[in-house]
Design a protein around this motif. Structure first.
Motif, mmCIF file in Angstrom:
data_model
loop_
_atom_site.group_PDB
_atom_site.id
_atom_site.type_symbol
_atom_site.label_atom_id
_atom_site.label_comp_id
_atom_site.label_asym_id
_atom_site.label_seq_id
_atom_site.Cartn_x
_atom_site.Cartn_y
_atom_site.Cartn_z
ATOM 1 N N ARG A 144 0.828 -1.211 0.000
ATOM 2 C CA ARG A 144 0.000 0.000 0.000
ATOM 3 C C ARG A 144 0.855 1.251 0.000
ATOM 4 O O ARG A 144 2.063 1.192 -0.120
ATOM 5 N N ASP A 145 0.187 2.378 0.146
ATOM 6 C CA ASP A 145 0.853 3.675 0.257
ATOM 7 C C ASP A 145 1.691 4.036 -0.952
ATOM 8 O O ASP A 145 2.904 3.868 -0.965
ATOM 9 N N SER A 185 0.319 1.837 -5.506
ATOM 10 C CA SER A 185 -0.686 1.488 -6.508
ATOM 11 C C SER A 185 -0.266 2.020 -7.869
ATOM 12 O O SER A 185 0.280 3.099 -7.977
ATOM 13 N N ARG A 215 -3.888 5.920 -9.709
ATOM 14 C CA ARG A 215 -4.492 6.697 -8.626
ATOM 15 C C ARG A 215 -5.694 7.461 -9.182
ATOM 16 O O ARG A 215 -5.585 8.216 -10.138
ATOM 17 N N ASP A 237 -5.840 -3.885 -5.497
ATOM 18 C CA ASP A 237 -4.385 -3.858 -5.328
ATOM 19 C C ASP A 237 -3.702 -2.938 -6.320
ATOM 20 O O ASP A 237 -2.569 -2.528 -6.127
ATOM 21 N N ALA A 254 -5.759 2.980 -6.374
ATOM 22 C CA ALA A 254 -6.050 3.659 -5.118
ATOM 23 C C ALA A 254 -7.052 4.778 -5.391
ATOM 24 O O ALA A 254 -6.872 5.565 -6.315
ATOM 25 N N THR A 290 -8.652 8.145 -4.020
ATOM 26 C CA THR A 290 -8.409 9.167 -3.000
ATOM 27 C C THR A 290 -9.242 10.426 -3.253
ATOM 28 O O THR A 290 -9.861 10.572 -4.292
#
Lengths: 121, 185
Positions: A21-22, A25, A28, A60, A63, A65
């Protein structure tokens, strides 16, 4: 009844998975969630991405956001898709239905939905 | 904004931007009134900024010279004969006790009352967007109560982040179930 035991079970399950993670990915997805975006309907758009990405098995890889005002409020709800080595794609006037297509065609099959995209932003 | 829950989502973003690591979203309602308060421990606002903050032409935005978040929320309250108040303590003067609290009072039976709408969706969206913040949500409805505290969840979850999809789904269902139980719609 929902119980904290179920959360413990989720934790158990996740521990058996390698969690990457973080920022790792590949893709985005950023949804504009300032006053302009929210008023125009960004909340259901964001939720459609969160749900859709997981249902498509892309968790996976993608991400999802949130961000503030992107600066072109007249096009809200706006969604930006960033992918390493590729140009950013900006989608305008999004809704939950359009999200389904973006997930299928762009996030899954790598082909941006030109119809919804705006350029030069 | 079509729903007050959207105003809440919007106002809470200000707390995020103020660098808060704990944000309380508290609702209290009875047959007649609804009080919404959003309290954070962020950097606070100076007296100067506080004086102007209800003015649309006052904003921290860099993309525009107008900020409509607080003015819209204030309007929604005032059009029901209610009001909006803001108290704030800056980091410079109050260090660890800094923060901002925005409280809005609504008269529910007023013809211009905006519905609360999908508050569960708002809370879930806030947690998903800022999983590292300690969110405390509590909604008192007459004698009943609905809520969630992310610190409590974190103590069970350990390293699993709050924005994990299954966790997000759990939180959503957890809140929906509480509302169903008390027959709130």
């Amino acid at each position: 009844m929902k119980s904290l035991a179920e959360l413990a079970a989720i934790r158990e399950k996740m521990q058996n998975k390698v969690v990457i993670r973080d920022g790792s990915s590949e893709i985005r997805v950023v949804v504009g969630m300032a006053t302009c975006g929210i008023a125009a309907g960004a909340r259901p758009v964001l939720n459609a991405f969160v749900e859709g990405v997981n249902e498509a098995g892309l968790a996976d890889k993608v991400a999802v956001t949130q961000t503030g005002c992107i600066g072109v409020c007249q096009f809200e709800p706006i969604v930006e898709v960033f992918e390493a080595g590729k140009e950013k794609v900006t989608y305008a006037h999004m809704d939950a239905e359009k999200v389904k297509r973006v997930i299928q065609e762009h996030l899954k099959n790598g082909k941006p939905v030109a119809e919804y995209a705006i350029t030069n932003v | 904004m079509k729903e007050l829950s959207l105003n809440i989502l919007d106002i809470a973003q200000n707390s995020v931007k103020a660098g808060a690591d704990k944000i309380d979203v508290l609702l209290e309602e009875n047959e007649e009134t609804l009080v919404i308060s959003i309290a954070d421990n962020g950097c606070g606002m100076s007296e100067e900024f506080l004086k102007n903050v209800q003015d649309p032409f006052c904003t921290t935005r860099t993309t525009r010279k107008v900020g409509m978040g607080i003015p819209l929320f204030k309007l929604a309250a005032e059009q029901t004969e209610g009001n909006l108040t803001i108290t704030s303590k800056t980091k410079e003067k109050f260090s660890d006790e800094s923060g901002t609290t925005i409280t809005a009072l609504f008269y529910k039976n007023h013809i211009d009352f905006t519905v609360l709408g999908d508050i569960v969706s708002t809370i879930v969206t806030l947690i998903q967007g800022q999983p590292d913040i300690h969110w405390h949500f509590n909604h008192k409805i007459n004698k009943d109560e609905v809520g969630v505290d992310t610190d409590e969840l974190k103590s069970v979850l350990g390293d699993v982040p709050l924005d994990n999809f299954e966790v997000i789904c759990w939180i959503k269902e957890y809140l929906e179930e509480q509302y169903n139980e008390i027959g709130y719609n």
